[in-house]
Design an enzyme around this catalytic site. Structure first.
Site, short mmCIF file in Angstrom:
data_model
loop_
_atom_site.label_atom_id
_atom_site.label_comp_id
_atom_site.label_asym_id
_atom_site.label_seq_id
_atom_site.Cartn_x
_atom_site.Cartn_y
_atom_site.Cartn_z
N ARG A 45 0.85 -1.19 0.00
CA ARG A 45 0.00 0.00 0.00
C ARG A 45 0.89 1.24 0.00
NH1 ARG A 45 1.70 1.65 4.11
NH2 ARG A 45 0.64 3.64 3.78
N GLY A 46 0.25 2.38 -0.23
CA GLY A 46 1.00 3.61 -0.40
C GLY A 46 1.18 3.85 -1.89
N ALA A 47 0.87 5.06 -2.35
CA ALA A 47 0.84 5.32 -3.78
C ALA A 47 2.14 4.97 -4.51
CB ALA A 47 0.46 6.80 -4.01
N ARG A 88 -6.68 0.03 -7.53
CA ARG A 88 -6.87 1.16 -6.59
C ARG A 88 -7.07 2.42 -7.43
NH1 ARG A 88 -4.70 0.68 -1.46
NH2 ARG A 88 -6.23 2.32 -0.99
N GLN A 195 -3.36 2.32 10.00
CA GLN A 195 -2.02 2.37 9.41
C GLN A 195 -1.07 3.25 10.22
OE1 GLN A 195 -4.90 2.90 7.70
NE2 GLN A 195 -4.77 2.20 5.57
N ASP A 236 -2.00 10.70 -2.35
CA ASP A 236 -2.24 9.70 -3.38
C ASP A 236 -2.54 10.32 -4.74
OD1 ASP A 236 -2.70 6.68 -2.14
OD2 ASP A 236 -2.96 8.27 -0.66
N ASN A 246 -5.77 12.25 -0.03
CA ASN A 246 -4.96 11.43 0.86
C ASN A 246 -5.90 10.62 1.74
OD1 ASN A 246 -2.26 10.68 1.76
ND2 ASN A 246 -2.78 11.68 3.68
N LYS A 247 -5.34 9.79 2.59
CA LYS A 247 -6.13 8.90 3.44
C LYS A 247 -7.23 9.66 4.17
CE LYS A 247 -5.72 5.31 3.66
NZ LYS A 247 -6.45 4.28 2.89
#
Length: 345
Positions: A45-47, A88, A195, A236, A246-247
């Site tokens: 995970r993470g762009a 995603r 996270q 992201d 973003n999240k």
């Protein structure tokens, strides 16, 4: 720590982040379907990380294509690219990496499948390596914004685990610490998948950087008590106008930071910028399984049948962002001018 590693036998290993911090385990992927599943399940995970993983997924797919014309080879790889890119929808780095590999393949002057496979793998390696080196440059630029003794609030995980191995927002924090600055971190837990509590806190503990975990709804009180000097997050997707996806929960922090006169910074690579979009309202926001909200560590915590809304991201408008840190330098308002300039120039 290695988020992913390519093995000489043509396999990709991905650090399974769903098991952290309790279990450090690597998933061994032999085909691109397994990589797609790992991205969907947030094992990786993470762009920036999912972009690099998808590029390696294409390398796995390329290794399975044995015969056919050049056109058939490219067409078959496009199918894999489509599946990987769809995993995603919000993180622009994913499509960026897949498109970059496919452009490199199409431009290759060869009909030999072995040569084409190597072209794809070489481009995946380049994406992986450039991400780490770019993050280190980003850290050097961003540490200028971190004062001595800074107490930094961050959200989700934008560290080594979310990238090729150094980090964006946490990379800036690492760089400031490496420079000798005495800093500390508040990690918002980041519901529903935690996270911040699981991953950011773990990374900071590994680095020996003082970290305190707070629940997401404590952030306003923390700021009101004068315990935060700046907010620093990843991204992201960033539009040409400076709006930042973003999240989920990032927007709330930006509003709170504005109320308390605390600078709100974003750290992200140029590959996160989407110049085709001018406004955050144009960003597709991924919505995830309701079980992520109704269950915690496998235990049901909400009534059976209750309705759930579970967007994975929110959008912070550019007016709340004090600066965007990239591997090419720090971008400041007016973003419509400065972002395009740094991306294109």
């Amino acid at each position: 720590m290695e988020t992913m590693r390519w093995l000489e036998e043509g396999l990709l290993e991905l650090l399974d982040q769903t098991g952290l911090p309790g279990t450090v385990n690597y998933l061994r992927c032999s085909d691109y379907h397994e990589v797609a599943t790992a991205i969907k399940n947030l094992s990786v995970r993470g762009a920036p990380a999912i972009g690099a993983a998808a590029a390696y997924g294409l390398a796995l797919a390329a290794g399975k294509i044995e015969t056919g014309s050049r056109e058939a080879y490219i067409a078959e790889l496009r199918e894999a690219a489509g599946e990987l890119a769809a995993t995603r929808p919000t993180a622009v780095n994913l499509c960026w990496a897949v498109d970059r590999v496919m452009r490199r393949l199409v431009g290759a002057q060869s009909d030999d499948p072995a040569v084409l496979r190597q072209v794809v793998l070489d481009e995946a390696h380049a994406i992986h390596q450039e991400d780490e080196s770019g993050n280190r440059r980003m850290g050097k630029y961003g540490r200028e914004l971190i004062p001595q003794g800074a107490r930094i609030l961050t959200h989700c995980n934008a560290g080594a685990l979310a990238t090729a191995g150094y980090g964006t927002a946490l990379g800036v924090i690492r760089a400031a610490r490496e420079e000798g600055k005495d800093i500390s971190v508040f990690a918002g837990e980041t519901r529903p998948l935690l996270q911040g509590a699981r991953l950011t806190a773990w990374e900071m503990c590994q680095e020996g950087i003082p970290v305190t975990v707070i629940t997401d709804n404590m952030a306003g009180y923390l700021m009101a008590k004068g315990m935060v000097d700046l907010v620093l997050v990843g991204a992201d997707r960033i539009t040409a106008g400076g709006d930042v996806a973003n999240k989920i929960g990032t927007y709330s922090l930006a509003v709170l930071a504005k109320e308390h006169n605390i600078p709100f910074y974003v750290a992200a690579p140029i590959s996160t910028v989407d110049l085709s979009l001018t406004s955050g309202s144009e960003i597709t926001i991924e919505e995830r399984d309701m079980a992520e909200v109704t269950h915690l560590a496998g235990q049901q915590i909400a009534p059976t049948g209750v309705q759930v809304w579970n967007p994975a991201f929110d959008v912070t408008p550019a007016r709340l962002v004090a600066a965007i840190i990239t591997e090419r330098g720090i971008v400041r308002p007016p973003y419509m001018e400065s972002i395009r300039k740094i991306v294109e120039g």
